[in-house]
Design a protein around this motif. Structure first.
Motif, short mmCIF file in Angstrom:
data_model
loop_
_atom_site.label_atom_id
_atom_site.label_comp_id
_atom_site.label_asym_id
_atom_site.label_seq_id
_atom_site.Cartn_x
_atom_site.Cartn_y
_atom_site.Cartn_z
N ALA A 1 0.82 -1.21 0.00
CA ALA A 1 0.00 0.00 0.00
C ALA A 1 0.86 1.26 0.00
O ALA A 1 2.00 1.25 0.47
N ASN A 2 0.31 2.35 -0.56
CA ASN A 2 0.93 3.68 -0.52
C ASN A 2 2.30 3.75 -1.18
O ASN A 2 3.12 4.60 -0.84
N ALA A 3 2.55 2.86 -2.14
CA ALA A 3 3.78 2.95 -2.93
C ALA A 3 3.57 4.03 -3.99
O ALA A 3 2.49 4.12 -4.59
N THR A 4 4.58 4.87 -4.22
CA THR A 4 4.48 5.91 -5.23
C THR A 4 4.85 5.35 -6.60
O THR A 4 5.89 4.70 -6.75
N VAL A 5 3.99 5.57 -7.58
CA VAL A 5 4.21 5.10 -8.95
C VAL A 5 4.20 6.32 -9.87
O VAL A 5 3.32 7.18 -9.75
N THR A 6 5.18 6.41 -10.76
CA THR A 6 5.32 7.57 -11.65
C THR A 6 5.14 7.18 -13.10
O THR A 6 5.76 6.23 -13.58
N LEU A 7 4.29 7.93 -13.80
CA LEU A 7 4.08 7.78 -15.24
C LEU A 7 4.82 8.91 -15.94
O LEU A 7 4.74 10.06 -15.50
#
Length: 203
Positions: free
Chosen positions: A170-176
């Motif tokens: 949970a709450n992992a940052t993912v960047t596009l």
């Protein structure tokens, strides 16, 4: 001056956050077919076939020039990978002269159309860069139909496979990263799921 040549435009753009407003960094949509229709009776239905056709340039800009004063509808053929954008932030009437809103309100056979705009000789906004005989505020926002997702998990045994019982993070940052290099971030939910939606065609 009743026959003063008028012009009308001017942008089809990718509304990344689909809020109906042209925000900083939202790019134009190139190569879209744009059609001009007469709507003399102002019923928001074209009076017949298109009277002119053009294509947006690399910046998403289109223009119809040397047209007579009157009422017109503009339609954009929605390109592959796009759909009609939100109109929540817009007026239904393109006569509001707002240069940052989406004026696409009706989709007919794959074409996103505006309601009628009234062009009046000497009566058009002078804040849009083309004098009082033109209106460059008739714009169309498109959303993307692509999506990327969806799971960040704790690979407990390190085998690179999602095995039964291995929990999401949970709450992992993912960047596009968009094709132009700009980025958008999100975080995974309680189950480790994330999604980027409203994506236009691109890499």
């Amino acid at each position: 001056t009743a026959s003063a040549p008028m012009n009308l435009g001017d942008k089809v753009w990718y509304d990344r956050n689909n809020n109906g407003t042209q925000d900083a960094g939202e790019p134009g949509v190139a190569g879209a077919t744009v059609k001009l229709y007469s709507d003399a009776n102002g019923d928001n239905v074209p009076d017949g076939a298109a009277i002119a056709t053009t294509t947006t340039n690399a910046s998403g800009i289109y223009a119809f020039t040397n047209i007579a004063p009157g009422k017109y509808i503009v339609g954009v053929t929605i390109p592959a990978g796009y759909a009609a954008g939100a109109t929540t932030a817009t007026s239904a009437s393109p006569d509001n002269d707002n240069n940052t809103d989406n004026n696409g309100v009706t989709t007919v056979s794959g074409e996103l159309r505006s309601n009628f705009i009234t062009l009046t000789a000497g009566g058009e906004p002078t804040t849009d860069g083309d004098g009082a005989n033109g209106n460059l505020t008739l714009d169309f926002g498109l959303k993307g139909t692509g999506a990327i997702g969806d799971f960040v998990w704790n690979d407990a045994n390190g085998n690179g496979l999602q095995d039964a019982g291995e929990a999401g993070i949970a709450n992992a940052t993912v960047t596009l990263t968009y094709p132009d290099g700009t980025t958008l971030t999100t975080t995974t939910n309680a189950s480790g799921i994330y999604a980027f939606t409203n994506l236009a065609p691109g890499t």
